[in-house]
Scaffold this active site. Structure first.
Site: not given
Ligand code: CO8
Length: 257
Positions: A108, A131
């Site tokens: 993010g 991720e």
């Protein structure tokens, strides 16, 4: 307004936002999202501000979404609350936002940097979409924006292996616009933002809108959109002032009208 997870200040016509969760390497939780959106909206509404810089610490711009906040979320909650949809509001800011990135910009954090209008990186910056190592995939735009920035091959490499890219590779690949020494990062980003803030705000906002349109439409539509914006700028006093100043060999005095 008092914030818990960010620090805001103004430097002349520049709004500076520093992500400030040092113990969690600026991991992005719901609170930091709400505060960041509120601060950006505040600067966008402030007629004294012409551009915004978002930065982090020397060690981390942001090490990703907050894994500890996310880990217990159920599918039902994630879906029904449209978890993290609030980041879309960040991308609706109409004034330019520069990301000044030192250290880790992961998951993010990399996605937040890409939501800004351009990225100035310190030579210590490290970008990545790790991720996959957590059993998930990018969820704040990484698979889409990174692919548009660096192309399919490198985006696949980043998203599938989770490896990091250093500042030099990020500049070579088109992810960042320039790399500066870490000690000068914020100063250089504020200098760039101040330069933008000295131009006519309506033309700055239209330039941002026009470049962003390139991602959303066909070339023919984008060119038409650009031309119509260009025509409309002739309705502004700032166009008369800017061109008169050039002809008269003086500095323009833009009034944002
Ligand atoms: N979330 C929460 N806490 C974090 C995060 C994070 N992303 N990153 C670091 N921290 C915390 C650590 O847990 C640690 O806390 P504590 O001291 O309490 O244990 C503290 O920050 C310092 O971290 P480290 O001790 O790990 O520091 P190192 O220097 O050893 O390592 C790294 C630095 C390499 C950055 C390492 O911390 C790391 O790998 N962090 C996680 C990176 C990551 O996987 N990021 C992706 C997260 S997932 C994501 O971003 C998905 C976005 C899309 C969501 C969309 C929803 C719709």
């Amino acid at each position: 307004m008092d914030y818990e997870t960010i620090i805001t200040e103004t430097r002349g016509k520049v709004g500076l936002i520093t992500l400030n969760r040092p113990k969690a390497l600026n991991a992005l939780n719901s609170r930091i999202l709400a505060e960041l959106v509120s601060a950006v909206n505040g600067f966008c509404a402030d007629p004294g501000i012409g551009a915004v810089v978002v930065t982090g610490s020397d060690k981390a711009f942001a090490a990703g979404a907050d894994i500890k906040e996310m880990q217990a979320i159920s599918y039902a909650d994630a879906y029904s609350q449209d978890f993290f949809v609030g980041w879309e509001e960040f991308t609706r800011a109409r004034k330019p936002i520069i990301a000044a990135v030192a250290g880790y910009a992961l998951g993010g954090g990399c996605e937040l940097a890409m939501m800004c209008d351009f990225i100035i990186a310190a030579d210590t910056a490290k970008f990545g979409q790790p991720e996959i190592t957590l059993g998930v995939i990018p969820g704040m735009g990484g698979s889409q924006r990174l692919t548009r920035f660096v192309g399919k091959s490198k985006a696949m490499d980043m998203c599938l292996t989770g490896r990091m890219m250093d500042a030099a590779e990020a500049e070579r690949s088109g992810l960042v616009s320039r790399v500066v020494p870490a000690a000068e990062l914020v100063e250089e980003a504020v200098k760039a933002a101040a330069k933008i803030a000295d131009f006519s705000l309506p033309s700055v906002m239209m330039a941002k809108e026009a470049v962003n349109r390139a991602y959303e439409t066909t070339l023919a539509e984008g060119l038409r959109f650009e031309r119509r914006l260009f025509h409309s700028l002739f309705a502004l006093e700032d166009q008369k002032e800017g061109m008169a100043a050039f002809a008269e060999k003086r500095k323009p005095n833009f009034t944002n009208r």
